[in-house]
Every structure is written in structure tokens, then in C-alpha cells.
Design an enzyme around this catalytic site. Structure first.
Site, PDB file in Angstrom:
ATOM      1  N   GLN A   1       0.848  -1.193   0.000  1.00 43.31           N
ATOM      2  CA  GLN A   1       0.000   0.000   0.000  1.00 43.31           C
ATOM      3  C   GLN A   1       0.884   1.243   0.000  1.00 43.31           C
ATOM      4  O   GLN A   1       0.388   2.351  -0.169  1.00 43.31           O
ATOM      5  CB  GLN A   1      -0.884   0.044   1.251  1.00 43.31           C
ATOM      6  CG  GLN A   1      -1.808  -1.140   1.408  1.00 43.31           C
ATOM      7  CD  GLN A   1      -2.485  -1.121   2.765  1.00 43.31           C
ATOM      8  OE1 GLN A   1      -3.534  -0.516   2.963  1.00 43.31           O
ATOM      9  NE2 GLN A   1      -1.859  -1.766   3.735  1.00 43.31           N
ATOM     10  N   ASN A   2       2.178   1.040   0.218  1.00 46.16           N
ATOM     11  CA  ASN A   2       3.086   2.172   0.376  1.00 46.16           C
ATOM     12  C   ASN A   2       3.381   2.830  -0.964  1.00 46.16           C
ATOM     13  O   ASN A   2       3.405   2.158  -2.003  1.00 46.16           O
ATOM     14  CB  ASN A   2       4.406   1.719   1.024  1.00 46.16           C
ATOM     15  CG  ASN A   2       4.170   1.157   2.423  1.00 46.16           C
ATOM     16  OD1 ASN A   2       3.121   1.387   3.020  1.00 46.16           O
ATOM     17  ND2 ASN A   2       5.117   0.375   2.914  1.00 46.16           N
TER      18      ASN A   2
ATOM     19  N   HIS B   1      -1.392   1.567  -4.359  1.00 50.12           N
ATOM     20  CA  HIS B   1      -1.811   2.974  -4.265  1.00 50.12           C
ATOM     21  C   HIS B   1      -0.917   3.912  -5.048  1.00 50.12           C
ATOM     22  O   HIS B   1      -0.903   5.110  -4.799  1.00 50.12           O
ATOM     23  CB  HIS B   1      -1.848   3.401  -2.789  1.00 50.12           C
ATOM     24  CG  HIS B   1      -2.838   2.601  -1.986  1.00 50.12           C
ATOM     25  ND1 HIS B   1      -2.721   2.449  -0.614  1.00 50.12           N
ATOM     26  CD2 HIS B   1      -3.939   1.909  -2.344  1.00 50.12           C
ATOM     27  CE1 HIS B   1      -3.720   1.704  -0.171  1.00 50.12           C
ATOM     28  NE2 HIS B   1      -4.473   1.360  -1.209  1.00 50.12           N
TER      29      HIS B   1
HETATM   30  C1  BV8 Z   1     -11.517   2.358  -3.718  1.00 55.63           C
HETATM   31  C2  BV8 Z   1      -2.375   6.943  -1.200  1.00 55.63           C
HETATM   32  C3  BV8 Z   1     -13.480   2.184  -5.055  1.00 55.63           C
HETATM   33  C4  BV8 Z   1      -2.245   8.378  -1.012  1.00 55.63           C
HETATM   34  C5  BV8 Z   1      -3.990   5.917   0.272  1.00 55.63           C
HETATM   35  C6  BV8 Z   1     -14.771  -0.855   0.884  1.00 55.63           C
HETATM   36  C7  BV8 Z   1     -14.343  -1.171  -0.397  1.00 55.63           C
HETATM   37  C8  BV8 Z   1     -13.709  -0.219  -1.189  1.00 55.63           C
HETATM   38  C9  BV8 Z   1     -13.494   1.090  -0.705  1.00 55.63           C
HETATM   39  C10 BV8 Z   1     -13.932   1.400   0.574  1.00 55.63           C
HETATM   40  C11 BV8 Z   1     -14.555   0.438   1.367  1.00 55.63           C
HETATM   41  N1  BV8 Z   1     -14.855   1.029   2.553  1.00 55.63           N
HETATM   42  C12 BV8 Z   1     -14.427   2.315   2.532  1.00 55.63           C
HETATM   43  C13 BV8 Z   1     -13.884   2.586   1.336  1.00 55.63           C
HETATM   44  C14 BV8 Z   1     -13.341   3.870   0.936  1.00 55.63           C
HETATM   45  C15 BV8 Z   1     -11.846   3.963   1.188  1.00 55.63           C
HETATM   46  C16 BV8 Z   1     -11.419   3.444   2.529  1.00 55.63           C
HETATM   47  O1  BV8 Z   1     -10.926   2.327   2.634  1.00 55.63           O
HETATM   48  N2  BV8 Z   1     -11.593   4.256   3.549  1.00 55.63           N
HETATM   49  C17 BV8 Z   1     -11.137   3.875   4.892  1.00 55.63           C
HETATM   50  C18 BV8 Z   1     -10.459   5.049   5.572  1.00 55.63           C
HETATM   51  C19 BV8 Z   1     -12.356   3.382   5.640  1.00 55.63           C
HETATM   52  N3  BV8 Z   1     -11.118   3.266   0.146  1.00 55.63           N
HETATM   53  C20 BV8 Z   1     -10.866   3.911  -1.000  1.00 55.63           C
HETATM   54  O2  BV8 Z   1     -11.314   5.018  -1.255  1.00 55.63           O
HETATM   55  C21 BV8 Z   1     -10.012   3.187  -2.018  1.00 55.63           C
HETATM   56  N4  BV8 Z   1     -10.659   3.293  -3.291  1.00 55.63           N
HETATM   57  O3  BV8 Z   1     -11.666   1.310  -3.187  1.00 55.63           O
HETATM   58  O4  BV8 Z   1     -12.228   2.769  -4.839  1.00 55.63           O
HETATM   59  C22 BV8 Z   1     -14.440   2.739  -4.050  1.00 55.63           C
HETATM   60  C23 BV8 Z   1     -14.377   4.080  -3.676  1.00 55.63           C
HETATM   61  C24 BV8 Z   1     -15.290   4.574  -2.725  1.00 55.63           C
HETATM   62  C25 BV8 Z   1     -16.224   3.723  -2.147  1.00 55.63           C
HETATM   63  C26 BV8 Z   1     -16.244   2.362  -2.509  1.00 55.63           C
HETATM   64  C27 BV8 Z   1     -15.355   1.890  -3.474  1.00 55.63           C
HETATM   65  C28 BV8 Z   1      -8.640   3.866  -2.162  1.00 55.63           C
HETATM   66  C29 BV8 Z   1      -7.826   3.679  -0.925  1.00 55.63           C
HETATM   67  C30 BV8 Z   1      -6.416   4.235  -1.148  1.00 55.63           C
HETATM   68  C31 BV8 Z   1      -6.287   5.545  -0.448  1.00 55.63           C
HETATM   69  N5  BV8 Z   1      -4.930   6.046  -0.617  1.00 55.63           N
HETATM   70  N6  BV8 Z   1      -2.768   6.388   0.066  1.00 55.63           N
HETATM   71  C32 BV8 Z   1      -1.036   8.693  -0.169  1.00 55.63           C
HETATM   72  O5  BV8 Z   1      -0.354   7.778   0.350  1.00 55.63           O
HETATM   73  O6  BV8 Z   1      -0.785   9.881  -0.026  1.00 55.63           O
HETATM   74  S1  BV8 Z   1      -4.307   5.091   1.704  1.00 55.63           S
HETATM   75  C33 BV8 Z   1      -3.102   5.316   2.880  1.00 55.63           C
HETATM   76  O7  BV8 Z   1      -3.495   4.434   3.955  1.00 55.63           O
HETATM   77  C34 BV8 Z   1      -1.712   4.838   2.479  1.00 55.63           C
HETATM   78  O8  BV8 Z   1      -1.614   4.339   1.173  1.00 55.63           O
HETATM   79  C35 BV8 Z   1      -1.451   3.708   3.442  1.00 55.63           C
HETATM   80  O9  BV8 Z   1      -0.674   2.749   2.879  1.00 55.63           O
HETATM   81  C36 BV8 Z   1      -2.825   3.239   3.678  1.00 55.63           C
HETATM   82  C37 BV8 Z   1      -3.039   2.300   4.811  1.00 55.63           C
HETATM   83  O10 BV8 Z   1      -2.372   2.829   5.926  1.00 55.63           O
HETATM   84  P1  BV8 Z   1      -1.245   1.868   6.560  1.00 55.63           P
HETATM   85  O11 BV8 Z   1      -0.256   1.548   5.505  1.00 55.63           O
HETATM   86  O12 BV8 Z   1      -1.921   0.733   7.231  1.00 55.63           O
HETATM   87  O13 BV8 Z   1      -0.556   2.843   7.587  1.00 55.63           O
HETATM   88  P2  BV8 Z   1      -1.103   3.258   9.030  1.00 55.63           P
HETATM   89  O14 BV8 Z   1      -0.334   4.452   9.458  1.00 55.63           O
HETATM   90  O15 BV8 Z   1      -2.602   3.295   9.003  1.00 55.63           O
HETATM   91  O16 BV8 Z   1      -0.717   2.017   9.952  1.00 55.63           O
HETATM   92  C38 BV8 Z   1       0.654   1.732  10.187  1.00 55.63           C
HETATM   93  C39 BV8 Z   1       0.682   0.400  10.909  1.00 55.63           C
HETATM   94  O17 BV8 Z   1       2.032   0.020  11.085  1.00 55.63           O
HETATM   95  C40 BV8 Z   1       0.054   0.459  12.310  1.00 55.63           C
HETATM   96  O18 BV8 Z   1      -0.774  -0.677  12.490  1.00 55.63           O
HETATM   97  C41 BV8 Z   1       1.264   0.387  13.243  1.00 55.63           C
HETATM   98  O19 BV8 Z   1       0.967  -0.327  14.434  1.00 55.63           O
HETATM   99  C42 BV8 Z   1       2.221  -0.415  12.404  1.00 55.63           C
HETATM  100  N7  BV8 Z   1       3.640  -0.206  12.722  1.00 55.63           N
HETATM  101  C43 BV8 Z   1       4.246   0.899  13.237  1.00 55.63           C
HETATM  102  N8  BV8 Z   1       5.594   0.659  13.329  1.00 55.63           N
HETATM  103  C44 BV8 Z   1       5.808  -0.597  12.838  1.00 55.63           C
HETATM  104  C45 BV8 Z   1       4.570  -1.139  12.451  1.00 55.63           C
HETATM  105  N9  BV8 Z   1       4.458  -2.380  11.922  1.00 55.63           N
HETATM  106  C46 BV8 Z   1       5.588  -3.096  11.779  1.00 55.63           C
HETATM  107  N10 BV8 Z   1       6.813  -2.641  12.124  1.00 55.63           N
HETATM  108  C47 BV8 Z   1       6.958  -1.409  12.657  1.00 55.63           C
HETATM  109  N11 BV8 Z   1       8.188  -0.950  12.999  1.00 55.63           N
END
Ligand code: BV8
Ligand code: ZN
Length: 252
Positions: free
Chosen positions: A97-98, A125
Site C-alpha cells: 500500500q506504500n 496505491h
Molecule cells: C476504492 C495513497 C473504489 C495516497 C492511500 C470498501 C471497499 C472499497 C473502498 C472502501 C470500502 N470502505 C471504505 C472505502 C473507501 C476507502 C477506505 O478504505 N476508507 C477507509 C479510511 C475506511 N477506500 C478507497 O477510497 C479506495 N478506493 O476502493 O475505490 C471505491 C471508492 C469509494 C467507495 C467504494 C469503493 C482507495 C484507498 C487508497 C487511499 N490512498 N494512500 C497517499 O499515500 O498519499 S491510503 C493510505 O493508507 C496509504 O496508502 C497507506 O498505505 C494506507 C493504509 O495505511 P497503513 O499503511 O496501514 O498505515 P497506518 O499508518 O494506518 O498504519 C501503520 C501500521 O504500522 C500500524 O498498524 C502500526 O501499528 C504499524 N507499525 C508501526 N511501526 C511498525 C509497524 N508495523 C511493523 N513494524 C513497525 N516498525
């Protein structure tokens, strides 16, 4: 851990899904961690086409800052282990996803000269290092690489039409490219599925681990914190990817 090690055989189909946590040890801020990418704004509020349409300068300031930040970061041990697995396991697939490009950087670091990096990363993404014309002008390619760190002006102009360019990443509300989703769907058919460093809240990526489990994969989560996926996987390895992955690699 032994349950996993015995499954990591040369012929095993191994699929890994990574999120921002895999790059945390490299110094790339995560989205939802307490170091928060940009405290005042939620990614969901900034990473959208609406936000860009309303205030392209603000959105570009965020990406400009992230691009500069990422340009100072190197792949960490987690990226290198996964790149090594891409060379070692013939049926290894990496979905990320990165948008920071560190998986590709780790893969090409070890690829012999002239050889394409072995694990062609399935980038869900997009890439923060690619841009496209906001107006989609006829003369511009669909997207192109632009590694400028200091743009002369924000928002930067399209060289093909003098309109604006946008980061070529998938924003919330935008659909993922169908060929990328198809490749990810095929990769979900596997023997071992590992979800590493993701909060498992963004779809459709967050649904992959359950789809893999339903198709018979042994599922693993590597994360220092619990996530919605923690209660559904077969094995939870609590810890940082940069230490857990080398520990697993050392047992192979
Ligand atoms: C879409 C790019 C069709 C930009 C990003 C169901 C189906 C489909 C869509 C949806 C759905 N329900 C809701 C939706 C809408 C939406 C969505 O998911 N919303 C969420 C907030 C509920 N999805 C979309 O819009 C997607 N489009 O499906 O189109 C559609 C559209 C609308 C409605 C229906 C269908 C597009 C999603 C992509 C969005 N773009 N990024 C940019 O990067 O600038 S998402 C963004 O979040 C990043 O890409 C990132 O990769 C992604 C996920 O975040 P994480 O990578 O998990 O990072 P986070 O900080 O959250 O977590 C870090 C984790 O690491 C933590 O757990 C932490 O504990 C852990 N950690 C910390 N240190 C360490 C560690 N782990 C290991 N080692 C360590 N040292
Ligand atoms: Zn243009």
C-alpha cells in the site's frame, strides 16, 4: 513461529501485504501513528481529489514535505528481507500500500546489473515519485516519474499543457487500477499470506487477508500493535517488521 517456518518451503506460494509500518524504521512517518503524517490533517481529508480540487497548493505542500522526507530515507532490514525472499522463493508476491518506493529501492539494490528487480512489487496505491496531469491533457503520458525535491512553485505546472500536475497516487474515493487489483487478487491465492505493518483499515487492501484465509492460506500478522486483522489471522507476531522479519529469515 515454527508453524510459519515449516510452511516457508521453496515451492510455497508466499504473498506479503505491507503498509506504512514496514517503512517506519526507515524514518518514513506512518499515517495513523502518534507521529502522524501531518498532525493537523487526517490523510482521509487531504488525500482526496476533492481536497486537491479545492486547494491544490495545500495538498501539494503535504506531498512536497513527504517527498522531501522520503528522499532522506533508506530501505531498512524489513525491505531487504522481503527483497531477498523475492529472489529466494519462486512463488513469492509482494503487494504494498506504500507509495514511498523503498521496496523497489531494496530490490534494485541487490539486483545484479542489468537484471530487472526480481520482485515486481504490486503497488496498490501508486507512487509518490510519479505525477500525472491533473487535467489529463492529450499531450501528457498517463503518468511519469518526477523526482524533483524542490519545486520552483507549488502547485507545480504540467509541462505539457501548463495546467497542474498531481501526485500519481490513488486517493480516497478513487478506484485502484484494475490490472493492479487483478494481480493482487491472483496473489491472494497462496499458501502463506503475511500482512505486515498495516492498520488494516483501508480497503480494498484490508480485505485481502480474510480473502486469503478463506482460500486456505496460513495467515500471519506482523505488527507491534493489534489491528482488526489480529483476531482473524492464524499467527500474530507482535513486534517491528525490521526485527521480526530478520528473525524469521535467520530460521530459514
Ligand atoms: C476504492 C495513497 C473504489 C495516497 C492511500 C470498501 C471497499 C472499497 C473502498 C472502501 C470500502 N470502505 C471504505 C472505502 C473507501 C476507502 C477506505 O478504505 N476508507 C477507509 C479510511 C475506511 N477506500 C478507497 O477510497 C479506495 N478506493 O476502493 O475505490 C471505491 C471508492 C469509494 C467507495 C467504494 C469503493 C482507495 C484507498 C487508497 C487511499 N490512498 N494512500 C497517499 O499515500 O498519499 S491510503 C493510505 O493508507 C496509504 O496508502 C497507506 O498505505 C494506507 C493504509 O495505511 P497503513 O499503511 O496501514 O498505515 P497506518 O499508518 O494506518 O498504519 C501503520 C501500521 O504500522 C500500524 O498498524 C502500526 O501499528 C504499524 N507499525 C508501526 N511501526 C511498525 C509497524 N508495523 C511493523 N513494524 C513497525 N516498525
Ligand atoms: Zn497537462
Amino acid at each position: 513461529m515454527q508453524d510459519l517456518i515449516k510452511r516457508l518451503t521453496p515451492e510455497a506460494r508466499i504473498t506479503v501485504l505491507t503498509g506504512a509500518g514496514v517503512s517506519a524504521a526507515s524514518g518514513v512517518p506512518t499515517f495513523r501513528g502518534n507521529d502522524g503524517l501531518w498532525k493537523n490533517f487526517r490523510p482521509e481529508a487531504l488525500a482526496t481529489a476533492d481536497a486537491f480540487g479545492r486547494d491544490p497548493k495545500l495538498v501539494w505542500e503535504w506531498y512536497h514535505w513527504r517527498r522531501f522526507r522520503i528522499s532522506t530515507c533508506e530501505p531498512n532490514a524489513a525491505h531487504h528481507v522481503l527483497a531477498e525472499w523475492g529472489r529466494r522463493f519462486p512463488n513469492f508476491k509482494l503487494i504494498t500500500q506504500n507509495v514511498d518506493g523503498l521496496h523497489e529501492k531494496a530490490a534494485s539494490a541487490k539486483a545484479t546489473v542489468g537484471q530487472a528487480p526480481v520482485n515486481d512489487v504490486i503497488r496498490l496505491h501508486g507512487s509518490i515519485w510519479e505525477v500525472s496531469c491533473w487535467g489529463g491533457c492529450a499531450n501528457s503520458p498517463r503518468r511519469w516519474r518526477d523526482e524533483t525535491i524542490e519545486f520552483a512553485e507549488l502547485p507545480p505546472k504540467c509541462p505539457y499543457c501548463d495546467g497542474l500536475i498531481r501526485p500519481s497516487v490513488v486517493w480516497f474515493g478513487e478506484t485502484l487500477e484494475s490490472n493492479v487489483v487483478d494481480r493482487a487478487m491472483r496473489a491472494v491465492h497462496c499458501d502463506v499470506f503475511m500482512t505486515i505493518g498495516t492498520s488494516a483499515v483501508v480497503y480494498p487492501a484490508a480485505a485481502f487477508v480474510e480473502q486469503a484465509r478463506r482460500q486456505g492460506a496460513f495467515t500471519v500478522e506482523i505488527n507491534p500493535e493489534a489491528t482488526p486483522a489480529s483476531t482473524t489471522v492464524d499467527l500474530v507476531l507482535k513486534g517491528g517488521a525490521e526485527t521480526v522479519l530478520p528473525d524469521i529469515a535467520a530460521c530459514l
